[in-house]
Scaffold this active site. Structure first.
Site: not given
Ligand code: GAL
Length: 554
Positions: A174, A234
């Protein structure tokens, strides 16, 4: 008598030649398209990490950080991947997302949340492997994850080695807890750290807060580092949000293909939308050759949801070896016709999506699929032949539902030119030619430019042209747009050819003089012009100008 013989002779001759054409077409000719030709970005710089889009399960969409996802439930879900037929349908990865980690020890080793995972992560990975499945994990390229757990910044090598020791096959990385760093450089460091371990692990680039990150265009540069890369913020289990992500992901169709894929995010099938919405979501993710990562709780999966997620015909479209992402061919009254080229010549998948609130008749035509009029149609969802149809075919599609067909016809156009590939540019001023896609940029029509023509490019803009490998040289003058620059702002110009950085400017401030550059673009098929800020946290508009871009082609 003589006449009769002649007639019989002619009829037999015609039938024989038809038979010959049919035989030739179906058995003797090279029946498959060449993936190197239909794909937009030609070469892969690495071995194929992901020949087809990855399939699996990930807990985030359902559980987030909920401790209900623990060793016991995770292992049960791995069992269910097998027991529900998902493994047979192609689902391979079982992935942990954020919140499995709580701290680092004095040496810097990551510490696992022992309440949730008392036997550690290797135990889970071994369990998953015993079932013939693969194991994935999550971290962030920054100092913390998006849920404020310890991230991997400066611990890349250590974490990669830890994951390798555990038997990880897939790492979602991420982009939280990191400001100002260059994404490409960071992900490249990860790639090297992983390669050092000697274990094959795919990277999933998850720059999720995608609208606010410098050099966030992983679809441009991600292919040499990663198996998949996100294209939108997301996804939520809510129909308009599924459409939002789909529309965004479809802007980058040309970057997806064997080896590396646009990731439209994990599936929300089974997480609360209607049957039609779940079905459309699954069909469209398959059409877009997006990874298929189920995100529901398999312990409470309904038979309806199971049938969607394991639909063999739809999955076959997602996994088609040609690896082309669908593109939209037409839209009317909030209905859309989408087409995906498939590996066999003359074969297409066609999805008819009804985004509206009423049932609607949707038609598709052979001509818009690049085919001669005679089509043989199969209904993929019902696994039933529709039969031969001439010129067009129409069905009624319910609100939020999608009908899905395969069509076998005969190519009426060269698919290398159609319909995935937009028009190529010719020698001349670029601004007078058709660009392929322009994000956050527009023609600058302010008086101050005099005879000059410029594209004014906002931060994180991406302007894309198709050169088709036949151009040689690009000349362009760069400058920051004075009236839009504050005292601290500075912008940088980047030029990419087929995903490789071929030019990067210094930072331009409001004082910087214009600078003309010449860039060698020979062999480049896709050209991207990108503008990024020095300081992403500055609120000023900050605009870069691409002045009089001029290209020389053969
Ligand atoms: C976001 C990501 C999600 C999930 C989340 C976890 O940035 O897009 O899919 O992984 O972080 O904190």
């Amino acid at each position: 008598m003589g006449k009769k013989i002649i007639t019989i002779f002619v009829v037999v001759a015609v039938l024989l030649s038809l038979l010959f054409v049919a035989l030739h077409y179906f058995f003797l000719s090279d029946r498959k398209y060449d993936p190197e030709q239909v794909r937009f970005i030609p070469k892969l710089r690495r071995e194929f990490w992901q020949e087809t889009p990855p399939m699996g399960w990930n807990g985030w969409n359902k559980f987030r950080c909920d401790p209900a996802l623990n060793e016991k439930s995770f292992m049960r879900i791995a069992d269910l991947v097998v027991e529900t037929g998902m493994k047979d349908a192609g689902y391979t990865y079982v992935n942990l997302d954020d919140c499995w980690q709580i701290a680092r020890d004095e040496q810097g080793n990551i510490i696992v949340d022992a309440k949730r995972f008392p036997n550690g992560i290797k135990y889970l990975a071994d369990y998953v492997h015993q079932k013939g499945l693969k194991f994935g994990i999550y971290t962030s390229g920054g100092s913390v994850t998006c849920e404020k757990r310890p991230g991997s910044l400066t611990f890349e090598a250590r974490d990669a080695q830890t994951y390798a020791n555990w038997g990880v096959d897939y790492i979602k990385i991420d982009w939280c807890g990191i400001e100002g760093a260059d994404t490409y450089t960071q992900y490249k460091a990860w790639r090297s750290a992983i390669d050092e371990t000697g274990r094959k692990m795919i990277i999933s680039i998850a720059i999720a807060n995608i609208d606010h990150v410098e050099n966030r265009h992983a679809w441009i540069w991600g292919r040499e580092l990663a198996g998949i890369w996100r294209t939108a913020i997301d996804i939520q289990a809510y129909w308009p949000d599924v459409l939002r992500v789909m529309d965004k992901n479809s802007l980058y169709a040309e970057y997806s293909g064997r080896g590396g894929w646009n990731d439209a995010d994990m599936l929300q099938v089974g997480n609360g939308m209607t049957y039609e919405e779940d079905k459309s979501h699954f069909i469209m993710w398959s059409m877009m050759a997006s990874p298929l990562l189920a995100g529901n709780d398999l312990r409470e999966m309904s038979e309806e949801t199971r049938k969607i997620l394991t639909h063999k015909g739809v999955i076959a479209l997602n996994q088609d070896p040609l690896g082309v992402q669908a593109s939209m061919v037409r839209q009317e009254n909030n209905t859309q016709v989408w087409m995906k080229l498939l590996q066999y010549k003359g074969r297409r998948a066609v999805a008819l999506l009804n985004r509206s609130e009423q049932p609607q008749q949707i038609t598709f035509r052979a001509s818009e699929l690049g085919l001669y009029d005679l089509m043989y149609i199969t209904d993929v969802w019902q696994n039933k032949d529709v039969g031969f149809r001439f010129k067009e075919y129409a069905v009624v599609v319910q609100p939020h539902d999608t009908a899905i067909f395969t069509v076998q016809g005969i190519d009426a156009v060269d698919v290398v030119q159609f319909p995935v590939l937009p028009r190529q540019v010719r020698t001349g001023a670029l601004l007078d030619q058709e660009h392929v896609w322009q994000e956050r940029a527009e023609l600058d029509e302010s008086e101050s430019q005099g005879d000059d023509k410029a594209l004014q490019a906002h931060l994180y803009s991406d302007i894309r042209y198709h050169l088709g490998g036949v151009c040689k040289n690009l000349r362009v003058t760069l400058q920051a747009k004075r009236e839009y620059m504050g005292p601290n702002s500075a912008v940088r110009f980047r030029i990419y050819g087929d995903g490789s950085l071929i030019y990067k400017s210094e930072y331009f401030t409001e004082q910087s003089a214009a600078k003309t550059v010449e860039v060698d673009v020979s062999k480049v098929r896709v050209l991207n012009l990108v503008v990024n800020p020095r300081d992403p946290s500055l609120q000023e508009a900050q605009i870069g100008l691409w002045i009089n871009p001029y290209i020389i082609c053969e």
